[in-house]
Write a protein that holds these residues in place. Structure first.
Motif, mmCIF file in Angstrom:
data_model
loop_
_atom_site.group_PDB
_atom_site.id
_atom_site.type_symbol
_atom_site.label_atom_id
_atom_site.label_comp_id
_atom_site.label_asym_id
_atom_site.label_seq_id
_atom_site.Cartn_x
_atom_site.Cartn_y
_atom_site.Cartn_z
ATOM 1 N N MET A 185 0.588 -0.890 0.145
ATOM 2 C CA MET A 185 0.470 -0.160 -0.046
ATOM 3 C C MET A 185 0.880 0.777 0.043
ATOM 4 S SD MET A 185 -2.810 1.161 3.021
ATOM 5 C CE MET A 185 -4.079 2.176 2.997
ATOM 6 N N SER A 186 0.470 2.031 -0.470
ATOM 7 C CA SER A 186 1.623 3.308 -1.238
ATOM 8 C C SER A 186 1.175 4.214 -0.002
ATOM 9 C CB SER A 186 0.743 4.419 -1.963
ATOM 10 O OG SER A 186 1.595 5.564 -2.669
ATOM 11 N N GLU A 187 2.390 4.633 0.940
ATOM 12 C CA GLU A 187 2.556 6.008 2.105
ATOM 13 C C GLU A 187 2.397 7.286 1.370
ATOM 14 O OE1 GLU A 187 5.270 5.017 4.636
ATOM 15 O OE2 GLU A 187 4.353 2.162 5.227
ATOM 16 N N GLU A 188 2.085 7.351 -0.101
ATOM 17 C CA GLU A 188 2.625 8.988 -0.156
ATOM 18 C C GLU A 188 1.511 9.342 0.794
ATOM 19 O OE1 GLU A 188 1.638 11.612 -4.877
ATOM 20 O OE2 GLU A 188 1.871 9.321 -4.704
ATOM 21 N N LYS A 189 1.084 11.106 0.211
ATOM 22 C CA LYS A 189 1.061 11.461 1.394
ATOM 23 C C LYS A 189 -0.336 11.978 0.346
ATOM 24 C CE LYS A 189 0.600 16.572 2.752
ATOM 25 N NZ LYS A 189 1.407 18.141 3.671
ATOM 26 N N LEU A 190 -1.757 11.983 1.580
ATOM 27 C CA LEU A 190 -3.050 12.035 0.536
ATOM 28 C C LEU A 190 -3.099 13.807 1.111
ATOM 29 C CD1 LEU A 190 -5.335 9.690 1.712
ATOM 30 C CD2 LEU A 190 -3.517 9.516 -0.116
ATOM 31 N N ILE A 191 -3.913 14.323 -0.713
ATOM 32 C CA ILE A 191 -4.397 15.570 -0.333
ATOM 33 C C ILE A 191 -5.612 16.037 -0.546
ATOM 34 C CG2 ILE A 191 -1.605 16.604 -0.306
ATOM 35 C CD1 ILE A 191 -2.409 17.473 -3.527
ATOM 36 N N PRO A 192 -6.737 16.941 -0.399
ATOM 37 C CA PRO A 192 -7.475 17.220 -0.557
ATOM 38 C C PRO A 192 -7.673 17.561 -2.401
ATOM 39 C CG PRO A 192 -6.748 18.991 0.794
ATOM 40 C CD PRO A 192 -6.162 18.044 0.786
ATOM 41 N N VAL A 193 -8.712 17.113 -3.309
ATOM 42 C CA VAL A 193 -8.697 18.081 -3.781
ATOM 43 C C VAL A 193 -10.774 18.322 -4.492
ATOM 44 C CG1 VAL A 193 -8.235 16.863 -6.386
ATOM 45 C CG2 VAL A 193 -6.929 16.144 -5.165
ATOM 46 N N PHE A 194 -10.550 18.936 -5.352
ATOM 47 C CA PHE A 194 -11.737 19.316 -4.793
ATOM 48 C C PHE A 194 -12.660 19.139 -6.453
ATOM 49 C CE2 PHE A 194 -11.133 22.533 -2.078
ATOM 50 C CZ PHE A 194 -11.123 22.473 -1.110
ATOM 51 N N ILE A 195 -13.517 18.105 -6.213
ATOM 52 C CA ILE A 195 -14.279 17.576 -7.263
ATOM 53 C C ILE A 195 -15.972 17.746 -7.995
ATOM 54 C CG2 ILE A 195 -14.999 15.384 -8.280
ATOM 55 C CD1 ILE A 195 -12.338 16.239 -8.443
ATOM 56 N N PRO A 196 -16.726 19.082 -8.630
ATOM 57 C CA PRO A 196 -14.812 19.562 -9.976
ATOM 58 C C PRO A 196 -13.946 20.568 -9.289
ATOM 59 C CG PRO A 196 -17.617 20.132 -9.369
ATOM 60 C CD PRO A 196 -17.377 19.155 -9.095
ATOM 61 N N ALA A 197 -13.676 21.541 -9.919
ATOM 62 C CA ALA A 197 -12.335 22.071 -9.714
ATOM 63 C C ALA A 197 -13.142 23.719 -8.710
ATOM 64 C CB ALA A 197 -11.515 22.034 -10.323
ATOM 65 N N LEU A 198 -12.351 23.589 -7.560
ATOM 66 C CA LEU A 198 -12.640 24.946 -6.374
ATOM 67 C C LEU A 198 -13.074 25.628 -8.113
ATOM 68 C CD1 LEU A 198 -14.054 25.814 -4.453
ATOM 69 C CD2 LEU A 198 -12.216 26.106 -3.661
ATOM 70 N N VAL A 199 -12.594 25.902 -8.605
ATOM 71 C CA VAL A 199 -11.939 27.753 -9.404
ATOM 72 C C VAL A 199 -13.430 27.498 -10.371
ATOM 73 C CG1 VAL A 199 -10.666 26.726 -10.785
ATOM 74 C CG2 VAL A 199 -10.784 29.262 -10.716
ATOM 75 N N ALA A 200 -13.590 25.877 -10.605
ATOM 76 C CA ALA A 200 -14.784 26.390 -11.888
ATOM 77 C C ALA A 200 -15.655 26.263 -10.875
ATOM 78 C CB ALA A 200 -15.194 24.960 -12.126
ATOM 79 N N ILE A 201 -15.813 26.085 -9.882
ATOM 80 C CA ILE A 201 -17.632 25.899 -9.280
ATOM 81 C C ILE A 201 -17.933 27.463 -9.122
ATOM 82 C CG2 ILE A 201 -18.927 25.465 -6.594
ATOM 83 C CD1 ILE A 201 -17.021 23.463 -6.501
ATOM 84 N N LEU A 202 -17.009 27.983 -8.380
ATOM 85 C CA LEU A 202 -16.651 29.469 -7.905
ATOM 86 C C LEU A 202 -16.687 30.276 -8.799
ATOM 87 C CD1 LEU A 202 -13.819 30.190 -5.698
ATOM 88 C CD2 LEU A 202 -16.124 30.466 -4.858
ATOM 89 N N VAL A 203 -16.293 30.469 -10.124
ATOM 90 C CA VAL A 203 -16.973 31.544 -11.743
ATOM 91 C C VAL A 203 -18.334 30.509 -12.416
ATOM 92 C CG1 VAL A 203 -16.293 30.941 -14.072
ATOM 93 C CG2 VAL A 203 -14.653 31.230 -12.737
ATOM 94 N N ASN A 204 -18.969 29.590 -11.889
ATOM 95 C CA ASN A 204 -19.434 29.530 -12.253
ATOM 96 C C ASN A 204 -21.242 30.138 -11.501
ATOM 97 O OD1 ASN A 204 -22.562 28.238 -12.948
ATOM 98 N ND2 ASN A 204 -22.636 26.515 -11.604
ATOM 99 N N LEU A 205 -20.472 30.279 -10.380
ATOM 100 C CA LEU A 205 -21.658 30.867 -8.983
ATOM 101 C C LEU A 205 -21.808 32.419 -8.516
ATOM 102 C CD1 LEU A 205 -21.583 28.813 -5.901
ATOM 103 C CD2 LEU A 205 -23.450 28.667 -7.661
ATOM 104 N N GLU A 206 -20.229 32.779 -9.731
ATOM 105 C CA GLU A 206 -20.121 34.337 -9.697
ATOM 106 C C GLU A 206 -20.979 34.424 -10.906
ATOM 107 O OE1 GLU A 206 -16.358 36.274 -8.435
ATOM 108 O OE2 GLU A 206 -16.673 36.562 -10.227
#
Length: 197
Positions: free
Chosen positions: A1-22
């Motif tokens: 099992m990989s011990e690589e660090k896990l990071i949060p990823v927005f699905i869909p991308a947060l920038v796309a969500i903000l563009v849409n809502l703005e």
């Protein structure tokens, strides 16, 4: 099992969500709206190598959730969205024992006399002197930019102008007495143009 660090990823991308809502709102999102959107967006945990591959396939890096407001305003500028809003300053969580970081901190402290001269020589309303100092948290050190409201020969009185989620016990406008020895960096925001840092 990989011990690589896990990071949060927005699905869909947060920038796309903000563009849409703005676009739906028809005017710039407020700071509170941006933070609320971030806090309620869908996130998955992903190994960094896979997250990097996803960003490459998208053709852009998504917004850093720790610097959501700052990164969103920089994205808006890149997209030429109006009106242009002040992004404030980025925060950084890192290992302060790193040798290159320690050298950068020392260099910043050695030039504080220059910083003070700049502060005392400018009274323009759009002139905001900022200092970076360290907040010690349970899960690491956070370096936060504060706006200088008063200065003396050996210290600065500075205030929070934005409150990252990690500083939930603080409020905008809280002031701190920061000695020169506790300053990690300085810069000046002059009508959106950054100097120093």
């Amino acid at each position: 099992m990989s011990e690589e660090k896990l990071i949060p990823v927005f699905i869909p991308a947060l920038v796309a969500i903000l563009v849409n809502l703005e676009d739906k709102k028809g005017s710039p999102l407020s700071y509170e709206e941006v933070i609320d959107i971030r806090d309620n967006a869908s996130v998955i945990m992903m190994e960094k190598s896979r997250a990097d591959a996803l960003a490459e396939s998208r053709g852009y890096d998504d917004i850093d959730p720790e610097n959501c407001w700052y990164d969103w305003q920089i994205c808006r500028r890149d997209m030429d969205r109006k009106p242009d809003l002040d992004p404030g300053a980025r925060i950084t969580m890192t290992n302060s024992n790193d040798a290159s970081m320690q050298q950068a901190f020392a260099d910043a402290r050695q030039s504080l006399s220059q910083f003070r001269k700049l502060i005392h020589s400018n009274t323009d309303e759009g002139f905001f002197p900022l200092i970076k100092t360290k907040f010690v948290l349970d899960d690491g050190n956070m370096f936060v930019w504060l706006r200088v409201v008063e200065t003396s020969d050996t210290r600065f009185i500075a205030e929070l102008f934005e409150v990252p989620a990690e500083l939930r016990d603080y409020e905008i406008g809280d002031t701190f007495d920061v000695e020169d020895a506790a300053i990690m960096d300085w810069m000046i925001n002059h009508d959106g143009a950054m100097h120093g840092g």
